[in-house]
Design a protein around this motif. Structure first.
Motif, PDB file in Angstrom:
ATOM      1  N   SER A  67      36.811  28.051  42.881  1.00  0.00           N
ATOM      2  CA  SER A  67      38.081  28.268  42.183  1.00  0.00           C
ATOM      3  C   SER A  67      39.215  28.508  43.178  1.00  0.00           C
ATOM      4  CB  SER A  67      37.947  29.443  41.220  1.00  0.00           C
ATOM      5  OG  SER A  67      39.169  29.712  40.605  1.00  0.00           O
ATOM      6  N   MET A  68      38.972  29.381  44.162  1.00  0.00           N
ATOM      7  CA  MET A  68      39.987  29.662  45.179  1.00  0.00           C
ATOM      8  C   MET A  68      40.309  28.393  45.971  1.00  0.00           C
ATOM      9  SD  MET A  68      40.461  30.065  48.747  1.00  0.00           S
ATOM     10  CE  MET A  68      38.846  30.353  49.419  1.00  0.00           C
ATOM     11  N   LEU A  69      39.267  27.665  46.360  1.00  0.00           N
ATOM     12  CA  LEU A  69      39.474  26.462  47.152  1.00  0.00           C
ATOM     13  C   LEU A  69      40.198  25.379  46.349  1.00  0.00           C
ATOM     14  CD1 LEU A  69      36.043  26.369  49.002  1.00  0.00           C
ATOM     15  CD2 LEU A  69      38.272  26.878  50.023  1.00  0.00           C
ATOM     16  N   SER A  70      39.923  25.293  45.057  1.00  0.00           N
ATOM     17  CA  SER A  70      40.627  24.323  44.200  1.00  0.00           C
ATOM     18  C   SER A  70      42.121  24.608  44.154  1.00  0.00           C
ATOM     19  CB  SER A  70      40.062  24.353  42.779  1.00  0.00           C
ATOM     20  OG  SER A  70      38.751  23.891  42.759  1.00  0.00           O
ATOM     21  N   LYS A  71      42.468  25.885  44.002  1.00  0.00           N
ATOM     22  CA  LYS A  71      43.883  26.272  43.994  1.00  0.00           C
ATOM     23  C   LYS A  71      44.531  25.954  45.346  1.00  0.00           C
ATOM     24  CE  LYS A  71      43.160  29.895  40.608  1.00  0.00           C
ATOM     25  NZ  LYS A  71      42.876  31.310  40.442  1.00  0.00           N
ATOM     26  N   LEU A  72      43.811  26.255  46.397  1.00  0.00           N
ATOM     27  CA  LEU A  72      44.307  25.990  47.746  1.00  0.00           C
ATOM     28  C   LEU A  72      44.507  24.488  47.958  1.00  0.00           C
ATOM     29  CD1 LEU A  72      44.945  27.468  50.406  1.00  0.00           C
ATOM     30  CD2 LEU A  72      42.555  27.149  51.046  1.00  0.00           C
ATOM     31  N   GLY A  83      11.587  32.722  55.704  1.00  0.00           N
ATOM     32  CA  GLY A  83      11.864  34.086  56.160  1.00  0.00           C
ATOM     33  C   GLY A  83      13.327  34.478  56.135  1.00  0.00           C
ATOM     34  N   VAL A  84      14.228  33.551  55.797  1.00  0.00           N
ATOM     35  CA  VAL A  84      15.654  33.874  55.725  1.00  0.00           C
ATOM     36  C   VAL A  84      15.949  34.410  54.325  1.00  0.00           C
ATOM     37  CG1 VAL A  84      18.020  32.980  55.858  1.00  0.00           C
ATOM     38  CG2 VAL A  84      16.262  32.079  57.399  1.00  0.00           C
ATOM     39  N   GLU A  85      16.502  35.593  54.269  1.00  0.00           N
ATOM     40  CA  GLU A  85      16.867  36.223  52.991  1.00  0.00           C
ATOM     41  C   GLU A  85      18.240  35.717  52.557  1.00  0.00           C
ATOM     42  OE1 GLU A  85      14.991  38.434  51.217  1.00  0.00           O
ATOM     43  OE2 GLU A  85      13.392  38.114  52.690  1.00  0.00           O
ATOM     44  N   PRO A  86      18.520  35.732  51.241  1.00  0.00           N
ATOM     45  CA  PRO A  86      19.872  35.384  50.791  1.00  0.00           C
ATOM     46  C   PRO A  86      20.922  36.241  51.507  1.00  0.00           C
ATOM     47  CG  PRO A  86      18.396  35.518  48.924  1.00  0.00           C
ATOM     48  CD  PRO A  86      17.634  36.043  50.119  1.00  0.00           C
ATOM     49  N   PHE A  87      22.094  35.669  51.745  1.00  0.00           N
ATOM     50  CA  PHE A  87      23.152  36.379  52.455  1.00  0.00           C
ATOM     51  C   PHE A  87      24.505  35.933  51.930  1.00  0.00           C
ATOM     52  CE2 PHE A  87      22.030  32.580  54.807  1.00  0.00           C
ATOM     53  CZ  PHE A  87      23.235  32.029  55.194  1.00  0.00           C
ATOM     54  N   ARG A  88      25.530  36.726  52.248  1.00  0.00           N
ATOM     55  CA  ARG A  88      26.893  36.427  51.810  1.00  0.00           C
ATOM     56  C   ARG A  88      27.676  35.775  52.944  1.00  0.00           C
ATOM     57  NH1 ARG A  88      27.429  37.269  47.041  1.00  0.00           N
ATOM     58  NH2 ARG A  88      29.629  36.826  46.860  1.00  0.00           N
ATOM     59  N   VAL A  89      28.554  34.886  52.536  1.00  0.00           N
ATOM     60  CA  VAL A  89      29.491  34.247  53.464  1.00  0.00           C
ATOM     61  C   VAL A  89      30.887  34.611  52.989  1.00  0.00           C
ATOM     62  CG1 VAL A  89      30.442  32.042  54.219  1.00  0.00           C
ATOM     63  CG2 VAL A  89      27.975  32.326  54.068  1.00  0.00           C
ATOM     64  N   ASP A  90      31.693  35.157  53.894  1.00  0.00           N
ATOM     65  CA  ASP A  90      33.091  35.450  53.600  1.00  0.00           C
ATOM     66  C   ASP A  90      33.944  34.336  54.175  1.00  0.00           C
ATOM     67  OD1 ASP A  90      32.732  37.937  52.296  1.00  0.00           O
ATOM     68  OD2 ASP A  90      32.479  38.920  54.240  1.00  0.00           O
ATOM     69  N   LEU A  91      34.667  33.649  53.300  1.00  0.00           N
ATOM     70  CA  LEU A  91      35.579  32.590  53.735  1.00  0.00           C
ATOM     71  C   LEU A  91      36.894  33.205  54.162  1.00  0.00           C
ATOM     72  CD1 LEU A  91      35.009  29.993  50.881  1.00  0.00           C
ATOM     73  CD2 LEU A  91      33.978  30.036  53.155  1.00  0.00           C
ATOM     74  N   SER A  92      37.403  32.726  55.278  1.00  0.00           N
ATOM     75  CA  SER A  92      38.682  33.222  55.767  1.00  0.00           C
ATOM     76  C   SER A  92      39.191  32.292  56.856  1.00  0.00           C
ATOM     77  CB  SER A  92      38.512  34.636  56.331  1.00  0.00           C
ATOM     78  OG  SER A  92      39.740  35.111  56.813  1.00  0.00           O
ATOM     79  N   VAL A 102      40.632  16.758  60.605  1.00  0.00           N
ATOM     80  CA  VAL A 102      39.954  17.465  59.515  1.00  0.00           C
ATOM     81  C   VAL A 102      40.664  18.783  59.248  1.00  0.00           C
ATOM     82  CG1 VAL A 102      37.791  18.624  58.855  1.00  0.00           C
ATOM     83  CG2 VAL A 102      37.704  16.447  60.068  1.00  0.00           C
ATOM     84  N   VAL A 103      40.944  19.058  57.980  1.00  0.00           N
ATOM     85  CA  VAL A 103      41.484  20.359  57.562  1.00  0.00           C
ATOM     86  C   VAL A 103      40.315  21.148  56.995  1.00  0.00           C
ATOM     87  CG1 VAL A 103      43.114  21.552  56.044  1.00  0.00           C
ATOM     88  CG2 VAL A 103      43.719  19.321  57.025  1.00  0.00           C
ATOM     89  N   TRP A 104      40.179  22.405  57.409  1.00  0.00           N
ATOM     90  CA  TRP A 104      39.009  23.185  57.030  1.00  0.00           C
ATOM     91  C   TRP A 104      39.369  24.627  56.685  1.00  0.00           C
ATOM     92  CZ3 TRP A 104      38.924  27.326  60.212  1.00  0.00           C
ATOM     93  CH2 TRP A 104      39.491  27.182  61.483  1.00  0.00           C
ATOM     94  N   VAL A 105      38.409  25.287  56.019  1.00  0.00           N
ATOM     95  CA  VAL A 105      38.453  26.733  55.835  1.00  0.00           C
ATOM     96  C   VAL A 105      37.226  27.284  56.565  1.00  0.00           C
ATOM     97  CG1 VAL A 105      37.260  26.755  53.600  1.00  0.00           C
ATOM     98  CG2 VAL A 105      38.792  28.618  54.167  1.00  0.00           C
ATOM     99  N   GLY A 106      37.424  28.392  57.272  1.00  0.00           N
ATOM    100  CA  GLY A 106      36.355  28.953  58.100  1.00  0.00           C
ATOM    101  C   GLY A 106      35.697  30.168  57.472  1.00  0.00           C
ATOM    102  N   MET A 107      34.892  30.852  58.276  1.00  0.00           N
ATOM    103  CA  MET A 107      34.110  31.990  57.822  1.00  0.00           C
ATOM    104  C   MET A 107      34.299  33.208  58.708  1.00  0.00           C
ATOM    105  SD  MET A 107      31.474  29.317  57.144  1.00  0.00           S
ATOM    106  CE  MET A 107      32.275  28.296  55.962  1.00  0.00           C
ATOM    107  N   ASP A 108      34.274  34.390  58.074  1.00  0.00           N
ATOM    108  CA  ASP A 108      34.303  35.657  58.801  1.00  0.00           C
ATOM    109  C   ASP A 108      32.908  36.232  58.974  1.00  0.00           C
ATOM    110  OD1 ASP A 108      36.908  36.031  59.516  1.00  0.00           O
ATOM    111  OD2 ASP A 108      37.432  37.219  57.768  1.00  0.00           O
ATOM    112  N   ALA A 139      43.399  31.730  51.811  1.00  0.00           N
ATOM    113  CA  ALA A 139      42.079  31.145  52.081  1.00  0.00           C
ATOM    114  C   ALA A 139      41.034  32.249  52.245  1.00  0.00           C
ATOM    115  CB  ALA A 139      42.136  30.264  53.322  1.00  0.00           C
ATOM    116  N   VAL A 140      40.844  33.050  51.190  1.00  0.00           N
ATOM    117  CA  VAL A 140      39.920  34.179  51.252  1.00  0.00           C
ATOM    118  C   VAL A 140      39.072  34.210  49.990  1.00  0.00           C
ATOM    119  CG1 VAL A 140      39.726  36.689  51.391  1.00  0.00           C
ATOM    120  CG2 VAL A 140      41.527  35.521  52.659  1.00  0.00           C
ATOM    121  N   SER A 141      37.762  34.222  50.172  1.00  0.00           N
ATOM    122  CA  SER A 141      36.814  34.356  49.067  1.00  0.00           C
ATOM    123  C   SER A 141      35.446  34.591  49.680  1.00  0.00           C
ATOM    124  CB  SER A 141      36.802  33.102  48.184  1.00  0.00           C
ATOM    125  OG  SER A 141      36.030  33.329  47.011  1.00  0.00           O
ATOM    126  N   ASP A 142      34.428  34.676  48.849  1.00  0.00           N
ATOM    127  CA  ASP A 142      33.068  34.798  49.360  1.00  0.00           C
ATOM    128  C   ASP A 142      32.094  34.161  48.374  1.00  0.00           C
ATOM    129  OD1 ASP A 142      33.195  36.691  47.333  1.00  0.00           O
ATOM    130  OD2 ASP A 142      32.003  38.155  48.394  1.00  0.00           O
TER     131      ASP A 142
END
Length: 187
Positions: free
Chosen positions: A18-23, A70-79, A92-98, A156-159
């Protein structure tokens, strides 16, 4: 020989989409000459495999399973919003991660190693996790693009949670990319 153009990816959760669509809407209205990614096509590529013989698809799926074992689910913060390559006209235009970068790098590294064994070359460039928002065409107004990227940084902030990895097939319909899931693996 039948082939499939494919890649291993992480799908993005609805709040981030949703955030990326608006962006994307704001970027698209402020600068032309960029082929913007449609919201339903947004993803985070872990490993681009290219055009592969269909006989290799089960082995790619095995490598995917091994890479996330062995990798557990994890969160990605976009920024952060930017463009590649640095210091040259952007392509290329991109959004990165924190956060969430280390598990993504781990999975990418495991995929790179195991897929090389079946003939899929390793990445030449260092892995930089990002979500591609658009591809810049020749003739794009680069100053407007640069201004738009600068002015929309704060938006450009979400997770989202990474709880599976997917193997996607890439095809084209009426000149537009279409991605279909071949297989998925839960973390």
């Amino acid at each position: 020989m039948q082939t499939t153009r494919c890649f291993v990816a992480v799908q993005i959760g609805p709040p981030a989409i949703s955030m990326l669509s608006k962006l994307l809407g704001k970027l698209g209205s402020s600068c032309g000459g960029v082929r913007w990614t449609r919201a339903e096509q947004l993803h985070l590529t872990l490993k681009f495999c290219g055009e592969v013989d269909n006989i290799l698809l089960p082995k790619i799926c095995e490598a995917m399973r091994a890479a996330v074992s062995g990798v557990e689910p994890f969160r990605v913060d976009l920024s952060g919003l930017g463009a590649f390559p640095k210091g040259k006209p952007p392509r290329v235009v991109w959004v990165g991660m924190d956060s969430g970068v280390e598990p993504l790098r781990w999975i990418h590294g495991e995929l790179d190693r195991s897929l090389e064994e079946i003939g899929i070359p390793r990445e030449v460039r260092p892995f930089a996790p990002h979500i591609t928002l658009g591809r810049v065409a020749r003739g794009a107004d680069l100053s407007k693009l640069e201004q738009a990227i600068e002015s929309l940084q704060a938006e450009a902030v979400s997770d989202f949670e990474v709880d599976e990895v997917v193997l996607m097939a890439a095809t084209k319909e009426r000149g537009k990319p279409v991605y279909d899931i071949i297989d998925s693996v839960d973390l």
